[in-house]
Write a protein that holds these residues in place. Structure first.
Motif, PDB file in Angstrom:
ATOM      1  N   ASN A  73       0.763  -1.048  -0.057  1.00 41.23           N
ATOM      2  CA  ASN A  73       0.070   0.008  -0.072  1.00 41.23           C
ATOM      3  C   ASN A  73       0.791   1.205  -0.293  1.00 41.23           C
ATOM      4  N   ALA A  74       1.926   1.391   0.644  1.00 45.13           N
ATOM      5  CA  ALA A  74       2.847   2.357   0.679  1.00 45.13           C
ATOM      6  C   ALA A  74       3.294   2.719  -0.571  1.00 45.13           C
ATOM      7  N   LYS A  75       3.808   1.740  -1.430  1.00 40.99           N
ATOM      8  CA  LYS A  75       4.216   1.602  -2.680  1.00 40.99           C
ATOM      9  C   LYS A  75       3.206   2.031  -3.988  1.00 40.99           C
ATOM     10  N   ALA A  76       2.087   1.575  -3.735  1.00 37.81           N
ATOM     11  CA  ALA A  76       1.183   1.786  -4.682  1.00 37.81           C
ATOM     12  C   ALA A  76       0.228   2.949  -4.576  1.00 37.81           C
ATOM     13  N   TYR A  77       0.009   3.444  -3.252  1.00 43.34           N
ATOM     14  CA  TYR A  77      -0.981   4.257  -3.144  1.00 43.34           C
ATOM     15  C   TYR A  77      -0.613   5.690  -2.222  1.00 43.34           C
ATOM     16  N   ASP A  78      -1.240   6.802  -2.605  1.00 38.88           N
ATOM     17  CA  ASP A  78      -0.970   8.017  -2.061  1.00 38.88           C
ATOM     18  C   ASP A  78      -2.066   8.095  -1.010  1.00 38.88           C
ATOM     19  N   GLN A  79      -2.082   8.641   0.178  1.00 42.89           N
ATOM     20  CA  GLN A  79      -2.970   8.846   1.115  1.00 42.89           C
ATOM     21  C   GLN A  79      -3.378  10.358   1.476  1.00 42.89           C
ATOM     22  N   ILE A  80      -4.368  10.420   1.230  1.00 46.38           N
ATOM     23  CA  ILE A  80      -5.273  11.892   1.589  1.00 46.38           C
ATOM     24  C   ILE A  80      -5.891  11.855   2.918  1.00 46.38           C
ATOM     25  N   GLN A  81      -5.891  12.780   3.768  1.00 47.92           N
ATOM     26  CA  GLN A  81      -6.650  12.770   5.104  1.00 47.92           C
ATOM     27  C   GLN A  81      -7.380  14.095   5.027  1.00 47.92           C
ATOM     28  N   PHE A  82      -8.630  14.082   5.389  1.00 48.57           N
ATOM     29  CA  PHE A  82      -9.282  15.492   5.436  1.00 48.57           C
ATOM     30  C   PHE A  82     -10.209  15.325   6.416  1.00 48.57           C
ATOM     31  N   ARG A  83     -10.979  16.516   6.646  1.00 41.08           N
ATOM     32  CA  ARG A  83     -11.968  16.593   8.182  1.00 41.08           C
ATOM     33  C   ARG A  83     -13.175  17.136   7.327  1.00 41.08           C
ATOM     34  N   VAL A  84     -14.169  16.445   7.974  1.00 43.97           N
ATOM     35  CA  VAL A  84     -15.735  16.929   7.715  1.00 43.97           C
ATOM     36  C   VAL A  84     -16.349  17.385   8.904  1.00 43.97           C
TER      37      VAL A  84
END
Length: 67
Positions: free
Chosen positions: A15-26
């Motif tokens: 997952n660390a190699k294949a994906y970027d991670q986005i975190q946001f708040r609602v």
């Protein structure tokens, strides 16, 4: 059956190699609204959010002609 520690580490490495991670708040309560909508569409919340972003970007490009 729980996954093994080795499998968990392998998944994290992939997952660390294949994906970027986005975190946001609602705002409080909005997560449940989004999740319920995604489920009604037959998709995960992450898939729904990714689709919403992609469709908005495509629409913006058509309307403005900007990359």
């Amino acid at each position: 059956m729980p996954i093994s520690e080795a499998r968990r580490r392998a998944n994290e490495k992939y997952n660390a190699k294949a994906y970027d991670q986005i975190q946001f708040r609602v705002k409080k309560g909005q997560k449940q609204v989004i999740q319920a909508h995604a489920e009604r569409q037959g998709e995960s919340m992450a898939a729904f959010i990714a689709r919403a972003i992609q469709e908005t970007m495509e629409r913006d490009l058509q309307n403005k002609g900007n990359p």
